[in-house]
Design an enzyme around this catalytic site. Structure first.
Site, PDB file in Angstrom:
ATOM      1  N   HIS A  24       6.915   2.419   0.496  1.00  0.00           N
ATOM      2  CA  HIS A  24       7.258   2.567   2.165  1.00  0.00           C
ATOM      3  C   HIS A  24       8.491   2.031   1.930  1.00  0.00           C
ATOM      4  O   HIS A  24       8.523   0.918   2.002  1.00  0.00           O
ATOM      5  CB  HIS A  24       6.085   1.773   2.782  1.00  0.00           C
ATOM      6  CG  HIS A  24       4.628   2.464   2.542  1.00  0.00           C
ATOM      7  ND1 HIS A  24       4.137   3.432   3.430  1.00  0.00           N
ATOM      8  CD2 HIS A  24       3.613   2.028   1.652  1.00  0.00           C
ATOM      9  CE1 HIS A  24       2.759   3.773   3.012  1.00  0.00           C
ATOM     10  NE2 HIS A  24       2.546   3.025   1.950  1.00  0.00           N
ATOM     11  N   GLU A 205      -8.299   3.120  -0.744  1.00  0.00           N
ATOM     12  CA  GLU A 205      -7.827   1.821  -0.943  1.00  0.00           C
ATOM     13  C   GLU A 205      -8.775   0.871  -0.401  1.00  0.00           C
ATOM     14  O   GLU A 205      -9.496   0.141  -1.022  1.00  0.00           O
ATOM     15  CB  GLU A 205      -6.223   1.637  -0.151  1.00  0.00           C
ATOM     16  CG  GLU A 205      -5.877   0.309  -0.135  1.00  0.00           C
ATOM     17  CD  GLU A 205      -4.709   0.458   0.767  1.00  0.00           C
ATOM     18  OE1 GLU A 205      -4.454   1.149   1.796  1.00  0.00           O
ATOM     19  OE2 GLU A 205      -3.762  -0.749   0.740  1.00  0.00           O
ATOM     20  N   ASP A 284       4.665  -1.946  -0.588  1.00  0.00           N
ATOM     21  CA  ASP A 284       5.747  -2.760   0.325  1.00  0.00           C
ATOM     22  C   ASP A 284       5.986  -4.150  -0.376  1.00  0.00           C
ATOM     23  O   ASP A 284       5.759  -5.222   0.195  1.00  0.00           O
ATOM     24  CB  ASP A 284       4.543  -3.061   1.699  1.00  0.00           C
ATOM     25  CG  ASP A 284       4.102  -1.789   2.066  1.00  0.00           C
ATOM     26  OD1 ASP A 284       4.742  -1.171   2.989  1.00  0.00           O
ATOM     27  OD2 ASP A 284       2.844  -1.573   1.885  1.00  0.00           O
TER      28      ASP A 284
HETATM   29  N1  HPA Z   1      -1.797   1.463   2.915  1.00  0.00           N
HETATM   30  C1  HPA Z   1      -1.843   2.127   4.282  1.00  0.00           C
HETATM   31  N2  HPA Z   1      -0.766   1.975   5.251  1.00  0.00           N
HETATM   32  C2  HPA Z   1       0.172   1.397   4.663  1.00  0.00           C
HETATM   33  C3  HPA Z   1       0.371   0.904   3.497  1.00  0.00           C
HETATM   34  C4  HPA Z   1      -0.827   0.793   2.383  1.00  0.00           C
HETATM   35  O1  HPA Z   1      -0.665   0.251   1.392  1.00  0.00           O
HETATM   36  N3  HPA Z   1       1.644   0.298   3.339  1.00  0.00           N
HETATM   37  C5  HPA Z   1       2.381   0.592   4.542  1.00  0.00           C
HETATM   38  N4  HPA Z   1       1.426   1.529   5.219  1.00  0.00           N
HETATM   39 ZN    ZN Z   2       1.142   2.429   0.807  1.00  0.00          ZN
END
Ligand code: HPA
Ligand code: ZN
Length: 348
Positions: A24, A205, A284
């Site tokens: 991101h 996730e 990130d």
């Molecule tokens: N998951 C969901 N949204 C996000 C993530 C992530 O790992 N990183 C930045 N936005």
């Molecule tokens: Zn992500």
């Protein structure tokens, strides 16, 4: 003299040619640039110093991270800010062996604050152009919809993106996962695919394997971002292996957001052993403590990955990309050439 075998392997992993597919751009905002942009744009920050920022980066789950990540984005206002952000990432990525990057951006995080879509995408695009010319990194942009917002807002964002269609490779889905299943965005993905945008989605996730099924069957996702919870569903794993659907795994992110209690307990190695097309990425990096090669190094140390595993992960990164078959072949040849260098043969 003792050889530093772990150090040799880390250097090997860092220099290995690779693609990054789960990144991101807003998540690459390092605290020093955050301060510089806050000053440039006269945006107040809730932190007194860079050290103060780092101390705040302790997360209990995805949402606790997102709250801080969206707050950090408030310093990004002008086209040049998005250029500087993206250029800083590219220079770091180049030093970590990245040859190709497919990069997420979150337009709604900015347009909802009154920043023009044009400023966001023009700044990012201009840096990506320079990255191609000056760093030899090819790239693509993936527009992410914020899944905690409405489907109508996502559709409006897709409409806003159409004047820049040529600059965009695909669409993705990010932000708060649980309670916002892929099925919510079916109509938006239908429309995105009609325009030739390639679909990917964060799933599995924090959300259950059912969300991965939905991403595949309803959104027709070509890659699953994270996807680590797939291993809870044997039938799903069998399908992902059979169809070689890539998973963009982010080990340091998973530990920081407590998807796994520690890297030693991460399922990356088991995924590879099972034949899943897993890749390693940084997600990130400014928030989770490491760029892509740092993720490879940390995973290798914790999971006892060897040189062949690192080569497989680099190979997977190109195979999982949206590069043409010819480009994939060229990168895989470079990778073989790199891995065959005699001076590197002695490592592990
Ligand atoms: N998951 C969901 N949204 C996000 C993530 C992530 O790992 N990183 C930045 N936005
Ligand atoms: Zn992500």
């Amino acid at each position: 003299m003792m050889r530093d075998v772990a150090g040799d392997l880390a250097n090997f992993g860092r220099d290995l040619p690779k693609a990054e597919l789960h990144l991101h751009i807003e998540g690459t905002l390092e605290p020093d640039l955050m301060f510089e942009l806050a000053h440039r744009n006269a945006v107040p920050l809730p932190y007194a110093s860079v050290e103060d920022v780092r101390r705040a980066y302790v997360f209990s789950d995805l949402q606790s991270f997102l709250d801080i990540y969206y707050a950090g984005c408030r310093v990004l206002l002008r086209e040049q800010d998005f250029y500087d952000l993206t250029w800083a990432y590219l220079t770091r990525a180049a030093a970590q062996g990245v040859r190709h990057a497919e990069i997420f951006f979150d337009p709604q995080t900015h347009t909802d604050r009154g920043v023009a879509f044009e400023a966001v995408i023009t700044g990012i695009h201009r840096a990506l152009d320079d990255g191609h010319d000056r760093l030899d990194i090819s790239s693509g942009l993936i527009l992410c919809f914020l899944r905690h917002l409405s489907v109508d807002a996502a559709m409006q964002t897709l409409t806003d993106a159409m004047p820049y269609r040529e600059w965009i490779l695909g669409v993705g889905l990010d932000s708060s996962e649980v309670g916002h299943p892929p099925s919510k965005f079916r109509t938006v993905y239908d429309r995105a695919r009609e325009t030739g945008l390639l679909p990917v989605a964060h799933a599995g996730e924090e959300g259950p394997p059912a969300y991965i099924w939905e991403a595949l069957d309803l959104l027709h996702a070509r890659r699953i971002d994270h996807g680590v919870r797939c291993t809870e569903d044997a039938r799903l794993v069998a399908r992902l292996v059979e169809e070689q659907i890539p998973l963009t795994v982010c080990p340091m992110s998973n530990v920081k957001l407590r998807v796994f209690p520690s890297l030693r307990q991460h399922n990356l190695k088991r995924m590879l052993e099972r034949g899943l097309l897993a890749t390693v990425n940084s997600d990130d990096p400014a928030y989770f403590g490491g760029y892509v090669a740092d993720n490879l190094e940390a995973a290798a140390a914790a999971l006892e990955l060897g040189r062949e595993d690192l080569i497989l992960l680099a190979r997977n990164s190109f195979m999982a990309s949206f590069l043409s078959e010819g480009e994939k072949r060229r990168h895989l040849n470079d990778l073989s050439g790199f891995a065959d260098q005699p001076s590197l043969k002695t490592t592990s």
